[in-house]
Write a protein that holds these residues in place. Sequence first.
Motif: not given
Length: 227
Positions: A95-99
């Motif tokens: 998921d691209s939202r994960i740092p």
Amino acid sequence: MARQAKSLLGSPRDIGEAPPAGSIRRGRPRDTAIDARILKSAAILFGRFGWGDFSIEKTAKHAGVSKATLYLRWVDKEALLLDALASTLPSWRLDSRIPPDRALVVLVETMTRDFSIGTGWAFHRALMDSALPVSIRDYCRQLAHDRRALIDHLIGNVREGAQTIPRRDLQLLRNCLIGATLGEGADIMMNGHDPDPTAAQELAEAIVRLITIVPLPGRRAEQQRDA
């Protein structure tokens, strides 16, 4: 129509959404709670016993429903298992939202949780069971490729800019990560306790230390050649 596994950090596929054509029988409105229980049971039983001992009847008994309930939904055990794997296994797409600094921890948490509840074993069983139908075997091989690519990507992020062991050891590091999460998940499952987020964090940190270990003196020349 291709099946979709759940996102690494997203929600599992909505069990009540429109299924692939031909895999599930038409009939009464779907009860998503029953579907979820059946699919989890199917993944767990296949992971334990393999294709030869996997059946509609055993899945129904494990899930606490009648055989008729399953036959109203799936035409055969191949369709059932394929839907079970698609609904319980991660897609191995981050998921691209994960740092970036959390990504490896999330991966470890996901793998440990899946092994601890029993569904993760189905994936590894599918990669080894030569009796599986081609459709299921091909589906799991693609997931294995995606998992390998994701792990390699995350390991690469950790290694970037650090003094690390040679790149040809990437497979060793990947196998260490998979083996560590498998062992942690098995321990959780055998002892009957819930996954511990702190343990996943510590395991991820240990893997990071392994990835960024300073090479032995005799291997510095090899590292320079491989760079």
